[in-house]
Design a protein around this motif. Structure first.
Motif, PDB file in Angstrom:
ATOM      1  N   VAL A  58     -16.699 -37.097 -48.475  1.00 55.60           N
ATOM      2  CA  VAL A  58     -17.293 -35.854 -48.060  1.00 55.60           C
ATOM      3  C   VAL A  58     -17.810 -35.917 -46.772  1.00 55.60           C
ATOM      4  O   VAL A  58     -18.001 -37.005 -45.966  1.00 55.60           O
ATOM      5  CB  VAL A  58     -18.324 -35.495 -49.082  1.00 55.60           C
ATOM      6  N   THR A  59     -18.045 -34.668 -46.202  1.00 49.79           N
ATOM      7  CA  THR A  59     -18.746 -34.759 -44.756  1.00 49.79           C
ATOM      8  C   THR A  59     -20.081 -35.383 -44.825  1.00 49.79           C
ATOM      9  O   THR A  59     -20.695 -35.236 -45.867  1.00 49.79           O
ATOM     10  CB  THR A  59     -18.843 -33.055 -44.711  1.00 49.79           C
ATOM     11  N   LEU A  60     -20.560 -35.800 -43.966  1.00 49.60           N
ATOM     12  CA  LEU A  60     -21.751 -36.587 -43.558  1.00 49.60           C
ATOM     13  C   LEU A  60     -22.734 -35.484 -44.116  1.00 49.60           C
ATOM     14  O   LEU A  60     -23.050 -34.222 -43.692  1.00 49.60           O
ATOM     15  CB  LEU A  60     -21.952 -36.982 -42.251  1.00 49.60           C
ATOM     16  N   GLY A  61     -23.541 -35.894 -44.996  1.00 50.96           N
ATOM     17  CA  GLY A  61     -24.817 -35.236 -45.261  1.00 50.96           C
ATOM     18  C   GLY A  61     -24.699 -34.252 -46.556  1.00 50.96           C
ATOM     19  O   GLY A  61     -25.591 -33.776 -47.310  1.00 50.96           O
ATOM     20  N   LEU A  62     -23.485 -34.332 -47.059  1.00 58.67           N
ATOM     21  CA  LEU A  62     -23.113 -33.896 -48.399  1.00 58.67           C
ATOM     22  C   LEU A  62     -22.995 -34.867 -49.265  1.00 58.67           C
ATOM     23  O   LEU A  62     -22.761 -34.426 -50.511  1.00 58.67           O
ATOM     24  CB  LEU A  62     -21.612 -32.918 -48.190  1.00 58.67           C
ATOM     25  N   GLY A  63     -23.003 -36.049 -49.204  1.00 63.42           N
ATOM     26  CA  GLY A  63     -22.759 -37.094 -50.013  1.00 63.42           C
ATOM     27  C   GLY A  63     -24.060 -37.616 -50.742  1.00 63.42           C
ATOM     28  O   GLY A  63     -24.216 -37.769 -51.827  1.00 63.42           O
ATOM     29  N   HIS A  64     -25.073 -37.641 -49.816  1.00 65.86           N
ATOM     30  CA  HIS A  64     -26.241 -38.406 -50.485  1.00 65.86           C
ATOM     31  C   HIS A  64     -27.427 -37.183 -50.582  1.00 65.86           C
ATOM     32  O   HIS A  64     -27.556 -36.214 -49.697  1.00 65.86           O
ATOM     33  CB  HIS A  64     -26.799 -39.355 -49.462  1.00 65.86           C
ATOM     34  N   PRO A  65     -28.149 -37.121 -51.609  1.00 68.92           N
ATOM     35  CA  PRO A  65     -29.105 -36.102 -52.017  1.00 68.92           C
ATOM     36  C   PRO A  65     -29.985 -36.145 -50.698  1.00 68.92           C
ATOM     37  O   PRO A  65     -30.596 -35.009 -50.179  1.00 68.92           O
ATOM     38  CB  PRO A  65     -29.805 -36.572 -53.155  1.00 68.92           C
ATOM     39  N   ASP A  66     -30.323 -37.189 -50.070  1.00 68.54           N
ATOM     40  CA  ASP A  66     -31.205 -37.348 -48.812  1.00 68.54           C
ATOM     41  C   ASP A  66     -30.641 -37.179 -47.640  1.00 68.54           C
ATOM     42  O   ASP A  66     -31.300 -37.425 -46.642  1.00 68.54           O
ATOM     43  CB  ASP A  66     -32.079 -38.500 -49.015  1.00 68.54           C
ATOM     44  N   GLY A  67     -29.377 -36.580 -47.378  1.00 70.25           N
ATOM     45  CA  GLY A  67     -28.593 -36.515 -46.161  1.00 70.25           C
ATOM     46  C   GLY A  67     -29.065 -37.139 -44.952  1.00 70.25           C
ATOM     47  O   GLY A  67     -28.599 -38.395 -44.756  1.00 70.25           O
ATOM     48  N   ALA A  68     -29.804 -36.446 -44.206  1.00 75.29           N
ATOM     49  CA  ALA A  68     -30.023 -36.852 -42.814  1.00 75.29           C
ATOM     50  C   ALA A  68     -31.303 -37.986 -43.007  1.00 75.29           C
ATOM     51  O   ALA A  68     -30.954 -38.790 -42.188  1.00 75.29           O
ATOM     52  CB  ALA A  68     -31.045 -36.017 -42.069  1.00 75.29           C
ATOM     53  N   THR A  69     -32.125 -38.131 -44.052  1.00 75.40           N
ATOM     54  CA  THR A  69     -32.539 -39.531 -44.177  1.00 75.40           C
ATOM     55  C   THR A  69     -31.686 -40.596 -44.343  1.00 75.40           C
ATOM     56  O   THR A  69     -31.869 -41.741 -43.697  1.00 75.40           O
ATOM     57  CB  THR A  69     -33.721 -39.283 -45.484  1.00 75.40           C
TER      58      THR A  69
END
Length: 176
Positions: free
Chosen positions: A109-120
């Protein structure tokens, strides 16, 4: 023997070999990567760190970065999303088509859409890379079947602009 000969050839050509760990391959995790590097020569053989491959196998990416350290020669910025309803049924070793996102246990997935904490997550990623001495590029690799490539790369670039460390550190302790 093969890798030692290939490493010697690379050394003679003044080239470094960055190997990408990927599930189902001979080098599929940090331990296998370190064995290869130790066997072939750490001056020319290192890691092409693509965190997405290690994520779907359940590896902790900051731990991987610290383990590989200065052996990281190249880095991909690529994310995944676990589809728990499929993963709970079938596990994470998924060989289904990438074009069937709902049917797979995980997807790129696109960066930021995979982890619930995205930018963190990605801020921690670049901080850990800096901590082990990596100062190279972060190459966006877009394989998100649900997001247009221009939109996906744009979103990934914007996220990396927020978290990437650009300037060299300049802090020194006060002389007291």
């Amino acid at each position: 023997m093969y890798w030692k000969e290939l490493a010697a050839f690379a050394r003679d050509q003044n080239v470094k070999l960055a190997v990408e760990a990927c599930g189902g391959q001979l080098v599929h995790n940090a331990s296998a990567m370190l064995r290869l590097i130790d066997s072939a020569g750490d001056d020319v053989v290192g890691a092409n760190l693509d965190p997405s491959h290690l994520m779907w196998m359940g590896a902790d990416i900051p731990t991987v970065i610290r383990a590989l350290g200065t052996s990281i020669f190249h880095v991909h910025a690529k994310d995944i999303r676990i589809n728990s309803w499929t993963a709970q049924r079938d596990g994470l070793l998924d060989t289904g088509p990438l074009t069937d996102p709902l049917g797979r246990a995980w997807n790129y997935v696109t960066l930021g859409l995979g982890h619930p904490d995205g930018a963190t997550f990605w801020a921690d990623f670049v901080y850990n890379l800096r901590a082990v001495g990596y100062d190279g590029t972060l190459n966006i690799e877009h394989e998100d079947a649900l997001v247009n490539s221009l939109e996906g790369v744009g979103r990934a670039a914007n996220l990396l602009k927020q978290v990437a460390l650009v300037e060299a550190p300049d802090w020194t302790p006060a002389k007291i």
